[in-house]
Design a protein around this motif. Structure first.
Motif, PDB file in Angstrom:
ATOM      1  N   GLU A  39      -0.433   1.166   5.074  1.00 54.38           N
ATOM      2  CA  GLU A  39      -0.234  -0.024   4.239  1.00 54.38           C
ATOM      3  C   GLU A  39       0.985  -0.814   4.683  1.00 54.38           C
ATOM      4  OE1 GLU A  39      -0.302   1.134   0.079  1.00 54.38           O
ATOM      5  OE2 GLU A  39      -2.410   0.524   0.008  1.00 54.38           O
ATOM      6  N   ALA A  40       2.035  -0.135   5.126  1.00 57.47           N
ATOM      7  CA  ALA A  40       3.234  -0.831   5.603  1.00 57.47           C
ATOM      8  C   ALA A  40       2.927  -1.688   6.832  1.00 57.47           C
ATOM      9  CB  ALA A  40       4.338   0.177   5.930  1.00 57.47           C
ATOM     10  N   ARG A  41       1.904  -1.309   7.584  1.00 55.51           N
ATOM     11  CA  ARG A  41       1.490  -2.089   8.757  1.00 55.51           C
ATOM     12  C   ARG A  41       0.407  -3.107   8.408  1.00 55.51           C
ATOM     13  NH1 ARG A  41       3.398   2.628  10.635  1.00 55.51           N
ATOM     14  NH2 ARG A  41       4.490   2.624  12.613  1.00 55.51           N
ATOM     15  N   GLY A  42       0.111  -3.225   7.119  1.00 53.41           N
ATOM     16  CA  GLY A  42      -0.846  -4.230   6.675  1.00 53.41           C
ATOM     17  C   GLY A  42      -2.293  -3.794   6.690  1.00 53.41           C
ATOM     18  N   LEU A  43      -2.553  -2.500   6.918  1.00 52.55           N
ATOM     19  CA  LEU A  43      -3.921  -2.006   6.915  1.00 52.55           C
ATOM     20  C   LEU A  43      -4.383  -1.748   5.487  1.00 52.55           C
ATOM     21  CD1 LEU A  43      -3.649   0.520   9.885  1.00 52.55           C
ATOM     22  CD2 LEU A  43      -4.320  -1.887   9.941  1.00 52.55           C
ATOM     23  N   VAL A  44      -5.672  -1.885   5.256  1.00 51.58           N
ATOM     24  CA  VAL A  44      -6.252  -1.654   3.933  1.00 51.58           C
ATOM     25  C   VAL A  44      -7.088  -0.380   4.016  1.00 51.58           C
ATOM     26  CG1 VAL A  44      -7.720  -2.615   2.129  1.00 51.58           C
ATOM     27  CG2 VAL A  44      -6.332  -4.151   3.544  1.00 51.58           C
ATOM     28  N   VAL A  45      -6.626   0.678   3.366  1.00 47.18           N
ATOM     29  CA  VAL A  45      -7.355   1.950   3.369  1.00 47.18           C
ATOM     30  C   VAL A  45      -8.427   1.873   2.284  1.00 47.18           C
ATOM     31  CG1 VAL A  45      -7.202   4.449   3.112  1.00 47.18           C
ATOM     32  CG2 VAL A  45      -5.320   3.190   4.190  1.00 47.18           C
ATOM     33  N   VAL A  46      -9.694   1.827   2.706  1.00 49.08           N
ATOM     34  CA  VAL A  46     -10.791   1.694   1.742  1.00 49.08           C
ATOM     35  C   VAL A  46     -11.593   2.983   1.573  1.00 49.08           C
ATOM     36  CG1 VAL A  46     -11.006  -0.794   2.027  1.00 49.08           C
ATOM     37  CG2 VAL A  46     -12.338   0.704   3.478  1.00 49.08           C
TER      38      VAL A  46
END
Length: 88
Positions: A39-46
């Protein structure tokens, strides 16, 4: 820094796989850290998976797998499935 083939906004599935001898509580600690870093790198864990999916005779440790998702992969991961050992 980690050089990943991912960009901010990418949707991902994140798996923490125990190798057989790592307690589930420790796997969830690893997942929490990996999720926070993603999340800190802007990824969205779905999609997330934490457990013992591929073990090695009570070996200590864990593996981390991250998969960049598109609409098709998300659809397949969300589909119900039955296996001899588990139902997802």
């Amino acid at each position: 820094a980690i050089d990943l083939p991912y960009n901010a906004g990418d949707r991902v599935a994140l798996m923490i796989n125990g190798l057989g001898g790592t307690p589930p509580a420790e796997l969830y600690v690893l997942y929490a850290k990996a999720h926070a870093l993603a999340e800190a790198r802007g990824l969205v864990v779905v999609r997330n998976y934490v457990g013992e999916y591929c073990t090695s005779l009570e070996m200590a440790g864990a593996s981390l797998t991250m998969l960049k998702l598109d609409a098709e992969l998300e659809k397949y991961l969300a589909a119900p499935v039955e296996t001899a050992a588990r139902i997802y």
